[in-house]
Enzyme design. Sequence first.
Site, PDB file in Angstrom:
ATOM      1  N   SER A   1       0.836  -1.212   0.000  1.00 13.89           N
ATOM      2  CA  SER A   1       0.000   0.000   0.000  1.00 13.89           C
ATOM      3  C   SER A   1       0.869   1.259   0.000  1.00 13.89           C
ATOM      4  O   SER A   1       2.062   1.216   0.305  1.00 13.89           O
ATOM      5  CB  SER A   1      -0.898   0.009   1.230  1.00 13.89           C
ATOM      6  OG  SER A   1      -1.625  -1.192   1.317  1.00 13.89           O
TER       7      SER A   1
HETATM    8  C1  LIG Z   1      -3.181  -4.846   0.037  1.00 14.49           C
HETATM    9  S1  LIG Z   1      -2.576  -6.441   0.365  1.00 14.49           S
HETATM   10  C2  LIG Z   1      -1.958  -6.289   2.013  1.00 14.49           C
HETATM   11  C3  LIG Z   1      -0.710  -5.453   2.139  1.00 14.49           C
HETATM   12  C4  LIG Z   1       0.132  -5.834   3.319  1.00 14.49           C
HETATM   13  N1  LIG Z   1      -0.445  -5.485   4.601  1.00 14.49           N
HETATM   14  C5  LIG Z   1       1.557  -5.331   3.197  1.00 14.49           C
HETATM   15  O1  LIG Z   1       2.089  -4.765   4.157  1.00 14.49           O
HETATM   16  O2  LIG Z   1       2.147  -5.544   2.141  1.00 14.49           O
HETATM   17  C6  LIG Z   1      -4.048  -7.395   0.633  1.00 14.49           C
HETATM   18  C7  LIG Z   1      -3.783  -8.816   1.078  1.00 14.49           C
HETATM   19  O3  LIG Z   1      -4.986  -9.365   1.591  1.00 14.49           O
HETATM   20  C8  LIG Z   1      -4.914 -10.758   1.358  1.00 14.49           C
HETATM   21  N2  LIG Z   1      -6.222 -11.373   1.540  1.00 14.49           N
HETATM   22  C9  LIG Z   1      -7.313 -11.338   0.720  1.00 14.49           C
HETATM   23  N3  LIG Z   1      -8.311 -12.087   1.224  1.00 14.49           N
HETATM   24  C10 LIG Z   1      -7.854 -12.614   2.388  1.00 14.49           C
HETATM   25  C11 LIG Z   1      -8.415 -13.482   3.372  1.00 14.49           C
HETATM   26  N4  LIG Z   1      -9.644 -13.963   3.234  1.00 14.49           N
HETATM   27  N5  LIG Z   1      -7.659 -13.800   4.447  1.00 14.49           N
HETATM   28  C12 LIG Z   1      -6.400 -13.329   4.588  1.00 14.49           C
HETATM   29  N6  LIG Z   1      -5.810 -12.525   3.678  1.00 14.49           N
HETATM   30  C13 LIG Z   1      -6.524 -12.163   2.597  1.00 14.49           C
HETATM   31  C14 LIG Z   1      -4.376 -10.829  -0.053  1.00 14.49           C
HETATM   32  O4  LIG Z   1      -3.866 -12.126  -0.345  1.00 14.49           O
HETATM   33  C15 LIG Z   1      -3.316  -9.741  -0.022  1.00 14.49           C
HETATM   34  O5  LIG Z   1      -2.066 -10.281   0.299  1.00 14.49           O
END
Ligand SMILES: C[S@@+](CC[C@H](N)C(=O)[O-])C[C@H]1O[C@@H](n2cnc3c(N)ncnc32)[C@H](O)[C@@H]1O
Length: 378
Positions: free
Chosen positions: A88
Amino acid sequence: MTAELKTTSGELGVEWKPVFDAVPRSAFLPDLIWRHDLATGDVSAIDRRADPDGWWAAAGANTPLVTQWDDGRHEGRERGRVATISSSMPSLVSAMLADLDVRPGQRVLEIGTGTGWNAGLLAHRLGAGSVVSVDVDEGAVKAARGRLARLGLVAEVVHGDGFAGYGPGAPYDRMVVTCGVRTLPFAWVEQTRPGGVVLVPWGTHFSSTEATARLVVAEDGLSAQGTFTRPVTFMRLRSQRLAHASYDTYVTEESREAARISTTSRTHREVFAGTYDVNRFVLGLRVPDCTYLADRPREGRRPVWLYSLSDRSWACVVHRDERTELTVHQSGPRSLWDEVEAAYEWWTERGRPGFGRLGLTVDGGGQRAWLDEPEGPI
Ligand SMILES: C[S@@+](CC[C@H](N)C(=O)[O-])C[C@H]1O[C@@H](n2cnc3c(N)ncnc32)[C@H](O)[C@@H]1O
């Protein structure tokens, strides 16, 4: 990076400066990244092996960087269909950490490990044994574990569906969700201590506009509530993505012939505004089970479609930049444009409240959005 954080956030305490210095974003990025220009929507691939200067510039820029498309099924340099992991914007990461307000000694659960950067920042600030981070993507989990270990940071990174939270590590003092949510699971409230905070990007299926809800868990642990802190758009929690509403399944010849015709003189900007304005967020609260799709504007014309998610009702208005009388087509049991206009008027009559006057309550019975106070449901 640190200078940028100061100018874009200004909210994060000085105790975070050494954390951002010791845990650089660049240590959490793969060689191939896609820089996402939020102003234009353009996405460009940058490969460190071919363009190291460009890669380092992107790593240090205040912009989101996509690191995965289509849940990992997409390969190559071209952009895929849906961005599914990103690092992000640094200003947003710092703003959310400020909202989270963590203190030494506290334990945090992150939903959405992604690259691992945010988990790394939290682990550096709070120390070993304090951070658990869950991601549904196995590759992301493995990569994040490796990156954290290389920096000597200790966080428990778990592969699983974050919708269930992570019971074995509960209770937590803070929960931070870094993917967009439409329905908040009560498990997140149950796994957070009374007085603890759940920070979550939340919105409706109306549009991609979300806002971070900062929910405080009640003393009896049976509910959590709070107001929205800022507009955001996040990649959606995997199980809560909306299948693309397709024109063909709604706009049949029969439904076209049955369409009711009326007029409006409202402009697109007036009613729907931009992604980070409150308009679409509020419309989504007042017009349930409806999704809005706008084509890119061309020569001052912008077709807007409204599709019902509870039946096959649809509406269409081709907006123009200048105020002029426009034809509205509405078909099916619902009159979706009328619902949107009524929602817009409701918002205008209340003095066009911003995100800070809107809030969310979650308890065992579900979730309720409200205006000004929890007893003022929308
Ligand atoms: C915007 S990224 C997160 C960025 C992260 N916090 C970083 O520091 O890089 C969104 C993440 O949410 C995860 N995600 C989506 N659905 C999910 C779920 N049901 N449970 C856990 N993670 C999930 C995706 O795989 C993705 O890695």
